[in-house]
Design a protein around this motif. Structure first.
Motif, mmCIF file in Angstrom:
data_model
loop_
_atom_site.group_PDB
_atom_site.id
_atom_site.type_symbol
_atom_site.label_atom_id
_atom_site.label_comp_id
_atom_site.label_asym_id
_atom_site.label_seq_id
_atom_site.Cartn_x
_atom_site.Cartn_y
_atom_site.Cartn_z
ATOM 1 N N ILE A 191 19.100 -3.902 13.779
ATOM 2 C CA ILE A 191 18.204 -4.969 13.335
ATOM 3 C C ILE A 191 16.766 -4.471 13.247
ATOM 4 C CG2 ILE A 191 17.265 -7.222 13.976
ATOM 5 C CD1 ILE A 191 19.986 -7.948 15.070
ATOM 6 N N ALA A 192 16.363 -3.619 14.201
ATOM 7 C CA ALA A 192 14.996 -3.092 14.166
ATOM 8 C C ALA A 192 14.755 -2.272 12.906
ATOM 9 C CB ALA A 192 14.728 -2.253 15.415
ATOM 10 N N VAL A 193 15.722 -1.443 12.526
ATOM 11 C CA VAL A 193 15.562 -0.623 11.319
ATOM 12 C C VAL A 193 15.541 -1.500 10.075
ATOM 13 C CG1 VAL A 193 16.694 1.109 9.878
ATOM 14 C CG2 VAL A 193 16.489 1.477 12.338
ATOM 15 N N ARG A 194 16.406 -2.502 10.029
ATOM 16 C CA ARG A 194 16.383 -3.427 8.897
ATOM 17 C C ARG A 194 15.006 -4.069 8.742
ATOM 18 N NH1 ARG A 194 21.843 -6.944 10.093
ATOM 19 N NH2 ARG A 194 23.414 -5.555 9.145
ATOM 20 N N VAL A 195 14.503 -4.622 9.839
ATOM 21 C CA VAL A 195 13.211 -5.314 9.790
ATOM 22 C C VAL A 195 12.095 -4.343 9.419
ATOM 23 C CG1 VAL A 195 11.509 -6.536 11.193
ATOM 24 C CG2 VAL A 195 13.932 -7.128 11.385
ATOM 25 N N LEU A 196 12.138 -3.134 9.978
ATOM 26 C CA LEU A 196 11.104 -2.147 9.707
ATOM 27 C C LEU A 196 11.086 -1.756 8.224
ATOM 28 C CD1 LEU A 196 8.908 -0.244 10.758
ATOM 29 C CD2 LEU A 196 10.704 1.439 11.241
ATOM 30 N N ILE A 197 12.266 -1.500 7.652
ATOM 31 C CA ILE A 197 12.329 -1.087 6.253
ATOM 32 C C ILE A 197 11.848 -2.206 5.336
ATOM 33 C CG2 ILE A 197 13.901 -0.487 4.373
ATOM 34 C CD1 ILE A 197 15.546 1.105 6.369
ATOM 35 N N VAL A 198 12.313 -3.430 5.577
ATOM 36 C CA VAL A 198 11.902 -4.554 4.728
ATOM 37 C C VAL A 198 10.410 -4.818 4.872
ATOM 38 C CG1 VAL A 198 12.201 -7.013 4.291
ATOM 39 C CG2 VAL A 198 14.194 -5.583 4.752
ATOM 40 N N THR A 199 9.896 -4.762 6.099
ATOM 41 C CA THR A 199 8.473 -4.997 6.314
ATOM 42 C C THR A 199 7.631 -3.917 5.639
ATOM 43 O OG1 THR A 199 8.922 -6.093 8.431
ATOM 44 C CG2 THR A 199 6.689 -5.281 8.072
ATOM 45 N N ALA A 200 8.063 -2.660 5.741
ATOM 46 C CA ALA A 200 7.318 -1.577 5.086
ATOM 47 C C ALA A 200 7.317 -1.751 3.570
ATOM 48 C CB ALA A 200 7.927 -0.226 5.471
ATOM 49 N N ALA A 201 8.457 -2.157 3.000
ATOM 50 C CA ALA A 201 8.525 -2.374 1.559
ATOM 51 C C ALA A 201 7.620 -3.527 1.136
ATOM 52 C CB ALA A 201 9.972 -2.646 1.131
ATOM 53 N N LEU A 202 7.605 -4.605 1.919
ATOM 54 C CA LEU A 202 6.730 -5.735 1.605
ATOM 55 C C LEU A 202 5.261 -5.355 1.734
ATOM 56 C CD1 LEU A 202 8.659 -8.647 3.384
ATOM 57 C CD2 LEU A 202 8.492 -8.212 0.924
ATOM 58 N N ALA A 203 4.943 -4.532 2.749
ATOM 59 C CA ALA A 203 3.557 -4.097 2.925
ATOM 60 C C ALA A 203 3.109 -3.212 1.756
ATOM 61 C CB ALA A 203 3.411 -3.348 4.249
ATOM 62 N N ALA A 204 3.983 -2.297 1.323
ATOM 63 C CA ALA A 204 3.650 -1.464 0.169
ATOM 64 C C ALA A 204 3.477 -2.317 -1.086
ATOM 65 C CB ALA A 204 4.740 -0.415 -0.043
ATOM 66 N N ASN A 205 4.307 -3.334 -1.222
ATOM 67 C CA ASN A 205 4.206 -4.246 -2.354
ATOM 68 C C ASN A 205 2.883 -5.007 -2.333
ATOM 69 O OD1 ASN A 205 5.003 -7.267 -3.454
ATOM 70 N ND2 ASN A 205 5.974 -5.635 -4.618
ATOM 71 N N ALA A 206 2.478 -5.452 -1.141
ATOM 72 C CA ALA A 206 1.204 -6.160 -1.011
ATOM 73 C C ALA A 206 0.023 -5.235 -1.297
ATOM 74 C CB ALA A 206 1.083 -6.749 0.394
ATOM 75 N N LEU A 207 0.133 -3.965 -0.861
ATOM 76 C CA LEU A 207 -0.932 -3.002 -1.133
ATOM 77 C C LEU A 207 -1.067 -2.760 -2.637
ATOM 78 C CD1 LEU A 207 -3.029 -0.928 -0.230
ATOM 79 C CD2 LEU A 207 -1.173 0.731 0.058
ATOM 80 N N LEU A 208 0.067 -2.649 -3.324
ATOM 81 C CA LEU A 208 0.028 -2.476 -4.773
ATOM 82 C C LEU A 208 -0.627 -3.683 -5.431
ATOM 83 C CD1 LEU A 208 0.755 -0.982 -7.371
ATOM 84 C CD2 LEU A 208 3.037 -2.011 -7.236
ATOM 85 N N GLY A 209 -0.302 -4.892 -4.940
ATOM 86 C CA GLY A 209 -0.928 -6.092 -5.487
ATOM 87 C C GLY A 209 -2.436 -6.084 -5.281
ATOM 88 N N HIS A 210 -2.880 -5.594 -4.113
ATOM 89 C CA HIS A 210 -4.319 -5.521 -3.859
ATOM 90 C C HIS A 210 -4.993 -4.500 -4.774
ATOM 91 C CE1 HIS A 210 -8.093 -5.572 -1.658
ATOM 92 N NE2 HIS A 210 -8.031 -4.259 -1.547
ATOM 93 N N LEU A 211 -4.321 -3.387 -5.039
ATOM 94 C CA LEU A 211 -4.894 -2.385 -5.930
ATOM 95 C C LEU A 211 -4.990 -2.904 -7.370
ATOM 96 C CD1 LEU A 211 -3.084 0.833 -4.621
ATOM 97 C CD2 LEU A 211 -5.444 0.118 -4.197
ATOM 98 N N LEU A 212 -3.984 -3.698 -7.769
ATOM 99 C CA LEU A 212 -4.013 -4.264 -9.117
ATOM 100 C C LEU A 212 -5.059 -5.363 -9.241
ATOM 101 C CD1 LEU A 212 -0.167 -4.487 -9.825
ATOM 102 C CD2 LEU A 212 -1.789 -2.837 -10.792
ATOM 103 N N ASP A 213 -5.294 -6.098 -8.160
ATOM 104 C CA ASP A 213 -6.274 -7.191 -8.169
ATOM 105 C C ASP A 213 -7.041 -7.182 -6.851
ATOM 106 O OD1 ASP A 213 -7.770 -9.428 -8.614
ATOM 107 O OD2 ASP A 213 -6.099 -10.847 -8.455
ATOM 108 N N PRO A 214 -8.100 -6.350 -6.751
ATOM 109 C CA PRO A 214 -8.835 -6.227 -5.486
ATOM 110 C C PRO A 214 -9.499 -7.518 -5.037
ATOM 111 C CG PRO A 214 -9.376 -4.427 -6.995
ATOM 112 C CD PRO A 214 -8.608 -5.440 -7.780
ATOM 113 N N HIS A 215 -9.697 -8.462 -5.940
ATOM 114 C CA HIS A 215 -10.398 -9.695 -5.588
ATOM 115 C C HIS A 215 -9.459 -10.769 -5.048
ATOM 116 C CE1 HIS A 215 -13.948 -8.022 -7.471
ATOM 117 N NE2 HIS A 215 -13.249 -7.795 -8.576
ATOM 118 N N SER A 216 -8.167 -10.476 -5.022
ATOM 119 C CA SER A 216 -7.223 -11.448 -4.485
ATOM 120 C C SER A 216 -7.405 -11.561 -2.979
ATOM 121 C CB SER A 216 -5.786 -11.030 -4.812
ATOM 122 O OG SER A 216 -4.866 -11.912 -4.219
ATOM 123 N N GLY A 217 -7.594 -12.787 -2.494
ATOM 124 C CA GLY A 217 -7.898 -12.973 -1.079
ATOM 125 C C GLY A 217 -6.732 -13.430 -0.233
#
Length: 224
Positions: free
Chosen positions: A81-107
């Protein structure tokens, strides 16, 4: 006779519930960035699909097998369960970082990430229950068909591409095209997911864990 042919397939009701949940998750993720351009949202979704299944599916398969054969299932389940949560959380964090790079003004990228990670954490009790039920059945994961990462990616990329094109076509005519597409995603996945599920599976690979003696040891552990 092939010993794997006697095992029962997953209950149709269970498959339908899984795909209904997947449809809701996709719809929530699709509508989560209502102020984001459709192309940017589609790009982030595609990146998430290209990174998450190749990491999650093999790790889940390996750690699930370890849980089924472990003499002490508690620590093995915790790792799974820890590995599942870690992988999904890392993927979501990378996705959020990409969103911030595409739109730095998104708050609200950080708040959206926090909500999604919270939703992942809330599934932990369901994961524990499902894992114990699966172990109690005594069928080793190596004896069951498994999801193919390339097939899952292909199916979801097709779905996301169709949704993105539909939204681009509807945007000039509808004020809430993104909401309509999110609802259509939920309905489509719920309705068609169970029908194509078998096409997303690959047959179990022959290996030491598929040996009848190993299967008997797994079943013995499951009854203790």
């Amino acid at each position: 006779m092939n010993p794997h042919m006697s095992q029962r397939p997953p209950a149709p009701g269970g498959i339908r519930r899984v795909y209904a949940l997947v449809g809701i998750v996709l719809a929530v993720m699709w509508v989560g960035e209502t102020t984001e351009p459709a192309w940017a949202h589609g790009l982030r979704t595609v990146v998430l699909l290209l990174t998450l299944p190749p990491l999650l599916l093999p790790a889940n398969r390996r750690l699930t097998a370890a849980f089924h054969t472990a003499a002490r299932p508690g620590p093995a389940l915790a790792r799974l369960i820890a590995v599942r949560v870690l992988i999904v959380t890392a993927a979501l964090a990378a996705n959020a970082l990409l969103g911030h790079l595409l739109d730095p003004h998104s708050g609200h990228a950080l708040r959206a990430l926090a909500v999604r990670v919270l939703c992942v954490l809330l599934t932990i009790p369901l994961q524990i229950r499902a894992a114990h039920r699966s172990r109690a059945r005594g069928v080793h994961p190596s004896a069951r068909p498994t999801l193919s990462a390339p097939r899952v990616i292909g199916a979801k990329l097709t779905l996301v591409t169709a949704a993105l094109l539909a939204q681009l076509l509807l945007n000039p005519y509808m004020a809430n095209a993104q909401l309509a597409i999110a609802a259509a995603l939920a309905v489509t996945v719920t309705a068609l997911g169970p029908a194509i599920h078998a096409r997303l599976l690959i047959a179990p690979a022959a290996g030491p864990s598929a040996d009848p003696a190993a299967q008997e040891r797994s079943e013995a552990r499951a009854t203790t």
